[in-house]
Scaffold this active site. Structure first.
Site, PDB file in Angstrom:
ATOM      1  N   GLU A  48      12.955 -31.211  -2.906  1.00 53.83           N
ATOM      2  CA  GLU A  48      13.359 -31.715  -4.052  1.00 53.83           C
ATOM      3  C   GLU A  48      14.056 -33.399  -3.705  1.00 53.83           C
ATOM      4  O   GLU A  48      14.730 -33.693  -4.603  1.00 53.83           O
ATOM      5  CB  GLU A  48      14.521 -30.650  -4.587  1.00 53.83           C
ATOM      6  N   ASP A 107      23.499 -37.468  -6.202  1.00 49.94           N
ATOM      7  CA  ASP A 107      23.766 -36.326  -7.415  1.00 49.94           C
ATOM      8  C   ASP A 107      24.779 -35.131  -6.719  1.00 49.94           C
ATOM      9  O   ASP A 107      24.959 -34.415  -7.631  1.00 49.94           O
ATOM     10  CB  ASP A 107      22.208 -35.765  -7.554  1.00 49.94           C
ATOM     11  N   ARG A 146      12.676 -22.563  -7.298  1.00 49.90           N
ATOM     12  CA  ARG A 146      13.521 -22.491  -6.192  1.00 49.90           C
ATOM     13  C   ARG A 146      13.398 -21.062  -5.769  1.00 49.90           C
ATOM     14  O   ARG A 146      13.454 -20.792  -4.476  1.00 49.90           O
ATOM     15  CB  ARG A 146      14.933 -22.677  -6.530  1.00 49.90           C
ATOM     16  N   ALA A 193      10.526 -34.911 -10.903  1.00 52.31           N
ATOM     17  CA  ALA A 193      10.863 -35.195 -12.545  1.00 52.31           C
ATOM     18  C   ALA A 193      10.648 -36.544 -12.767  1.00 52.31           C
ATOM     19  O   ALA A 193      11.530 -37.317 -12.187  1.00 52.31           O
ATOM     20  CB  ALA A 193      12.034 -34.624 -13.031  1.00 52.31           C
ATOM     21  N   CYS A 216      -0.793  -0.049   7.642  1.00 52.48           N
ATOM     22  CA  CYS A 216      -1.184   0.425   6.442  1.00 52.48           C
ATOM     23  C   CYS A 216      -2.560   0.884   6.240  1.00 52.48           C
ATOM     24  O   CYS A 216      -2.848   1.998   5.375  1.00 52.48           O
ATOM     25  CB  CYS A 216      -1.111  -0.830   5.188  1.00 52.48           C
ATOM     26  N   GLU A 259       0.862  -1.192  -0.148  1.00 61.54           N
ATOM     27  CA  GLU A 259      -0.087  -0.073  -0.036  1.00 61.54           C
ATOM     28  C   GLU A 259       0.889   1.219  -0.007  1.00 61.54           C
ATOM     29  O   GLU A 259       0.533   2.232  -0.775  1.00 61.54           O
ATOM     30  CB  GLU A 259      -1.045  -0.128   1.402  1.00 61.54           C
ATOM     31  N   LEU A 297      12.350 -39.608   1.051  1.00 65.51           N
ATOM     32  CA  LEU A 297      12.014 -38.511   1.784  1.00 65.51           C
ATOM     33  C   LEU A 297      10.821 -37.845   1.367  1.00 65.51           C
ATOM     34  O   LEU A 297       9.763 -37.343   2.661  1.00 65.51           O
ATOM     35  CB  LEU A 297      13.060 -37.452   1.616  1.00 65.51           C
TER      36      LEU A 297
END
Length: 365
Positions: A294, A194, A178, A148, A79, A47, A299
């Protein structure tokens, strides 16, 4: 109001522990004379930005705001009072403020003679502010599980290889996800397989999220791991019963104490892994309001079993693998009647892949 919702989204990933808010001010002719959004925690609210842009044209105008104007003084003033002082004649807001410390803005405005209406595009504005609203209502961060997979539901081939199932366009879109979250979480399996970086790349002006590795036994994050490179803050969560002598020691006895800028937190161990509600409590206490999960299937299953997944974003590639690990392991689902039902809110083609976004449907009792 739809423009205000779009403006609010510009603050995703940068305002926690505050909400994202957008504001548009229009004059009696329906012309926009001021716009603004909450850009960062501690900075002016939406605002205030819009009122500054409108200047004297705010007098007698209408302010459309995605969240009920606040009624408290924190790092910034209320505000509701700023709107009154500017001479705003009418305020239309989408979502009521559930925060007990800040609510009451609508009543303050009405008492001052301002015409106040609520509920316009409420669902759209609430969806855009899901992280903050979840934190207010449930006392924990909002969790998006992203994965994925191939069209037959595999996240890797039978030999464990997974780079790359999806396209470069889909991977770039993950960096956008992300950038909109406060923390990115993976488990020890993903960390070992990974060596992920987990920081945001290719998104201009992004605030780097907290990188979190759920490393129950304290042995997955080895020296030189990419999450230790200083590109973003890193938190390593280990079990509270892991002794300092055992922490970062492999089953073969090799010491793998990580080196780098990372903080370690100890949490309760349950069923061979970490207590997920305790992890979320820890993150919430650190100001994290949105989590991008991810991690791998184990998990993800732990989060699902804990009832701690609010949204699913799946990137499906037009690929068939036939074998290999599935996206989800466990989750406490043993029969079809226990299946978690999802409401698909969006399907978008990203390069050759399909991005499916869905939220969990509340179970009927």
């Amino acid at each position: 109001m739809r423009r205000a919702v779009a403006l609010a989204a510009l603050g995703l990933g940068a305002t926690s522990p505050n909400p994202v808010v957008g504001c548009v001010i229009i004059n009696a002719s329906g012309e926009t004379v001021g716009e603004g959004y909450h850009q960062r925690a501690g900075g002016p609210h939406a605002e205030v930005h819009a009122l500054r842009a409108a200047g004297e044209q705010a007098r007698g105008a209408t302010a459309l705001v995605t969240l009920e104007p606040c009624n408290h003084t924190g790092r910034t003033g209320p505000c509701a009072q700023a709107l009154i002082d500017a001479g705003i004649a009418r305020v239309v807001y989408a979502v009521g403020d559930p925060n007990p410390a800040a609510t009451g803005g609508a009543q303050r405005l009405r008492t001052a003679g301002v015409d106040v209406r609520s509920g316009l595009l409420e669902d759209e504005a609430a969806a855009g502010n899901a992280a903050w609203l979840t934190s207010q209502r449930l006392g924990r961060p909002h969790v998006t599980w992203k994965y994925a997979a191939s069209l037959d539901g595999r996240i890797a081939a039978a030999d464990g290889s997974s780079r790359w199932i999806t396209s470069s366009e889909a991977r770039a879109d993950v960096h956008r996800l992300r950038a909109e979250c406060d923390a990115v979480v993976v488990g020890s399996g993903t960390q070992r397989a990974d060596d992920p970086h987990l920081a945001v790349r290719g998104v201009e002006g992004a605030v780097q999220p907290l990188r979190v590795v759920v490393d129950t036994n304290g042995t997955a994050v080895e020296p030189g791991a990419r999450v230790l490179d200083g590109a973003a803050p890193t938190l390593i969560a280990v079990a509270e019963n892991v002794t300092p002598e055992a922490e970062n020691v492999t089953p073969e006895g090799e010491n793998v104490t990580p080196e780098g800028d990372a903080e370690t937190v100890r949490l309760p161990r349950v069923d061979g892994g970490l207590d997920i509600p305790a992890l979320l409590d820890e993150l919430h206490a650190r100001g994290v309001r949105s989590v991008l999960l991810e991690g791998g299937p184990t998990l993800a299953g732990a989060f699902v079993a804990a009832g701690a997944v609010d949204r699913v974003v799946a990137y499906l590639a037009p690929v068939l693998l036939g074998a290999g690990p599935a996206a989800l392991t466990g989750g406490g689902i043993k029969t079809i009647t226990e299946a978690l039902r999802l409401d698909v809110s969006e399907t978008v083609r990203i390069g050759p892949d399909l991005r499916v976004t869905a939220t969990l449907v509340a179970k009927e009792h």
